[in-house]
Design a protein around this motif. Structure first.
Motif, PDB file in Angstrom:
ATOM      1  N   ALA A 149       0.813  -1.215   0.000  1.00  0.00           N
ATOM      2  CA  ALA A 149       0.000   0.000   0.000  1.00  0.00           C
ATOM      3  C   ALA A 149       0.848   1.267   0.000  1.00  0.00           C
ATOM      4  CB  ALA A 149      -0.939  -0.010   1.202  1.00  0.00           C
ATOM      5  N   ASP A 150       2.062   1.201   0.560  1.00  0.00           N
ATOM      6  CA  ASP A 150       2.893   2.401   0.580  1.00  0.00           C
ATOM      7  C   ASP A 150       3.422   2.768  -0.804  1.00  0.00           C
ATOM      8  OD1 ASP A 150       4.786   0.453   0.170  1.00  0.00           O
ATOM      9  OD2 ASP A 150       5.893   0.817   2.022  1.00  0.00           O
ATOM     10  N   THR A 151       3.204   1.878  -1.802  1.00  0.00           N
ATOM     11  CA  THR A 151       3.594   2.204  -3.169  1.00  0.00           C
ATOM     12  C   THR A 151       2.806   3.407  -3.686  1.00  0.00           C
ATOM     13  OG1 THR A 151       4.027  -0.144  -3.577  1.00  0.00           O
ATOM     14  CG2 THR A 151       3.877   1.281  -5.500  1.00  0.00           C
ATOM     15  N   LYS A 173       4.667   6.432  -2.715  1.00  0.00           N
ATOM     16  CA  LYS A 173       5.899   6.561  -3.500  1.00  0.00           C
ATOM     17  C   LYS A 173       5.602   7.079  -4.897  1.00  0.00           C
ATOM     18  CE  LYS A 173       8.292   2.771  -1.089  1.00  0.00           C
ATOM     19  NZ  LYS A 173       8.889   1.417  -1.239  1.00  0.00           N
ATOM     20  N   VAL A 174       4.538   6.547  -5.502  1.00  0.00           N
ATOM     21  CA  VAL A 174       4.160   7.001  -6.844  1.00  0.00           C
ATOM     22  C   VAL A 174       3.717   8.458  -6.801  1.00  0.00           C
ATOM     23  CG1 VAL A 174       2.496   6.701  -8.723  1.00  0.00           C
ATOM     24  CG2 VAL A 174       3.528   4.703  -7.655  1.00  0.00           C
ATOM     25  N   GLY A 175       2.915   8.818  -5.788  1.00  0.00           N
ATOM     26  CA  GLY A 175       2.442  10.194  -5.667  1.00  0.00           C
ATOM     27  C   GLY A 175       3.558  11.191  -5.449  1.00  0.00           C
ATOM     28  N   GLY A 176       4.699  10.736  -4.918  1.00  0.00           N
ATOM     29  CA  GLY A 176       5.821  11.627  -4.669  1.00  0.00           C
ATOM     30  C   GLY A 176       6.734  11.830  -5.846  1.00  0.00           C
ATOM     31  N   LYS A 212       6.151   8.363 -16.694  1.00  0.00           N
ATOM     32  CA  LYS A 212       6.208   6.906 -16.771  1.00  0.00           C
ATOM     33  C   LYS A 212       7.630   6.403 -16.580  1.00  0.00           C
ATOM     34  CE  LYS A 212       5.484   3.070 -20.023  1.00  0.00           C
ATOM     35  NZ  LYS A 212       4.952   2.676 -21.370  1.00  0.00           N
ATOM     36  N   SER A 213       8.571   7.034 -17.248  1.00  0.00           N
ATOM     37  CA  SER A 213       9.976   6.618 -17.125  1.00  0.00           C
ATOM     38  C   SER A 213      10.487   6.811 -15.700  1.00  0.00           C
ATOM     39  CB  SER A 213      10.842   7.417 -18.107  1.00  0.00           C
ATOM     40  OG  SER A 213      10.433   7.185 -19.445  1.00  0.00           O
ATOM     41  N   LYS A 220      11.808   3.815 -13.199  1.00  0.00           N
ATOM     42  CA  LYS A 220      13.194   3.874 -12.736  1.00  0.00           C
ATOM     43  C   LYS A 220      13.278   3.876 -11.217  1.00  0.00           C
ATOM     44  CE  LYS A 220      17.305   6.836 -12.883  1.00  0.00           C
ATOM     45  NZ  LYS A 220      17.887   8.107 -13.418  1.00  0.00           N
ATOM     46  N   ASN A 221      12.405   4.641 -10.559  1.00  0.00           N
ATOM     47  CA  ASN A 221      12.514   4.837  -9.113  1.00  0.00           C
ATOM     48  C   ASN A 221      11.749   3.829  -8.279  1.00  0.00           C
ATOM     49  OD1 ASN A 221      14.075   7.159  -9.631  1.00  0.00           O
ATOM     50  ND2 ASN A 221      12.242   8.445  -9.779  1.00  0.00           N
TER      51      ASN A 221
END
Length: 479
Positions: free
Chosen positions: A105-107, A110-113, A285-286, A290-291
């Protein structure tokens, strides 16, 4: 003097002017119709994608598919007891994560950041398999003619067991766990609430549900009733209707509740992402790939490539054959207009030669020819815009129905996003989309520009021819 002469010459050569204007009008009208139809195709494809993943979703993030041979999820097992009461109905169900691939769920955070991400929200997509029925005992039928308690020699009675067995029904429905604190993104946005209400932000762990109208009709569900998921009853607070195609799920419940019934605490199947700038989607997207390793990022453009059916075929024709046909007709119209104007100048040798003998400069004669050609071009533009608008209106009025099907790219383990999102169920469905042909102001502006360009091209041909005329040419014609 310029406009007086221009008006007189256009009246005197109405047929030639009409021919030039009609040729330009044909090319311009075709450009308008093809452009408007292509715009309608794009809108239709957007509706297909929105019906699966909701408004505002630019991309989704799912777990990367496991390598072949690395093992998969276990098949669901259903166990029943052999009860003495043969009339007793037995029922059990299994809740499975669609695609069998989940992310922590913490993904979502991470995506929002990531740079360029305006918003991100997670969702959990589930499939519920329910099996219910009953066992029936068979009846022993003794052979005819057999007497006593046994067969020859006092053995067991002869006969056979007839009837009996088991009768079970298997039903399945889809459940989507939605983050009730962020309802502006995700599959639920592709449906509108037609009865009751949607979730409240305080119902993060409440036993409430919103059901799709088609499923509610099939199962006789309504606001105020309950729907059961894995033994838990959820009160129906609203009924939603998909804007187009099928709904993303049959039942929507709060994300925490979905995680609980699926035994997937702090897990999601899909992260729905909205980019801050639609022009930077590929860059975002890239950055995510990558991150945040172990994820698959799929954009709306990637999904559009999987759309098949008559919508895809028609879109391909409009973008390839239609575009090239428009260009070919437009170029031909420009050339014909130029040649006709040049030919008209050739027939006016005596006229232009006389004007030069009276003191007209070559530049003045050239401007006069270009002015006539430009008026012809504008006339063609007006006629072409009128014909093009009529053609676009006819397409919209007829609204031909095209079919669209979103194929799976997830290797059979998930939905089109490759991770088993809500689109997995809808991907197998064919959607009917009514085609429209909207005409934008940009298209009209392009048509006007083409009309002016056509007139200038024709004027360039004629002006070049007129500038080469000499007064002596007119005297030879008189002789």
């Amino acid at each position: 003097m310029f406009f007086t002469y221009l008006r007189r010459e256009l009246r005197r050569r109405r047929k030639a002017a009409l021919v030039v204007a009609s040729g330009l009008a044909l090319g311009i009208a075709l450009v308008i119709i093809v452009s408007s139809v292509s715009s309608g195709m794009s809108r239709a494809q957007d509706k297909v994608l929105e019906s699966l993943y909701g408004l505002g979703t630019d991309m989704t993030v799912t777990k990367a598919a496991a390598a072949p041979g690395s093992g998969g999820a276990e098949r669901p097992r259903f166990e029943f007891d052999a009860k003495d009461d043969e009339d007793a109905t037995q029922s059990t169900d299994r809740v499975m994560v669609q695609g069998f691939q989940t992310l922590a769920a913490d993904t979502v955070g991470k995506v929002g950041g990531q740079a360029g991400v305006a918003d991100a929200v997670g969702g959990l997509s589930l499939t519920v398999l329910k099996v219910d029925g009953q066992f029936k005992r068979g009846e022993f039928k003794q052979e005819e003619g057999a007497t006593g308690q046994g067969g020859p020699g006092g053995g067991p009675p002869r006969g056979e067991v007839r009837g009996g067995g088991a009768s079970f029904d298997v039903n399945s429905f889809t459940v989507y766990g939605t983050d009730v604190t962020q309802q502006d993104l995700g599959p639920l946005t592709s449906s509108r609430i037609t009865k009751g209400r949607t979730f409240e932000t305080s119902e993060t762990d409440a036993q409430v549900a919103v059901v799709d109208s088609a499923y509610a009709k099939e199962k006789s569900l309504a606001v105020g009733k309950s729907v059961t998921v894995s033994g838990t009853a959820y009160k129906i607070v609203g009924v939603s209707t998909a804007d187009s195609g099928d709904a993303a799920a049959n039942v929507y419940i709060p994300l925490k509740q979905a995680q609980t019934v699926a035994d997937s605490e702090d897990e999601v199947t899909t992260v729905y992402v909205q980019a801050a700038d639609s022009q930077q989607i590929d860059t975002v997207k890239s950055a995510i790939q990558k991150n945040i390793p172990g994820t698959t990022v799929t954009t709306s453009a990637d999904l559009a490539d999987t759309v098949s059916g008559s919508l895809s075929t028609a879109s391909g024709l409009a973008s390839s054959v239609g575009t090239w046909l428009s260009v070919a007709v437009l170029v031909a119209a420009f050339l014909v207009a130029g040649l006709l104007t040049s030919s008209a100048v050739s027939r006016r040798v005596r006229e232009f030669g006389t004007l030069k003998a009276l003191g007209w400069k070559s530049g003045r004669v050239t401007r006069q020819v270009i002015g006539e050609a430009l008026v012809n071009g504008l006339m063609g533009g007006v006629l072409g815009i009128a014909v093009g608008l009529a053609g676009a209106y006819a397409v919209t009025a007829v609204s031909p129905t095209l079919t669209a099907q979103l194929g799976s790219s997830g290797g059979g383990t998930g939905g089109p996003m490759g991770g088993g999102g809500p689109g997995r169920r809808a991907a197998a469905k064919t959607l009917d989309i009514a085609l429209t042909a909207p005409v934008s102001l940009t298209t009209i502006a392009v048509a006007v520009a083409l009309a002016v360009a056509g007139g200038l091209v024709a004027g360039a041909f004629g002006g070049w021819r007129a500038s080469r005329l000499r007064p002596a040419d007119a005297l030879r014609r008189v002789a």
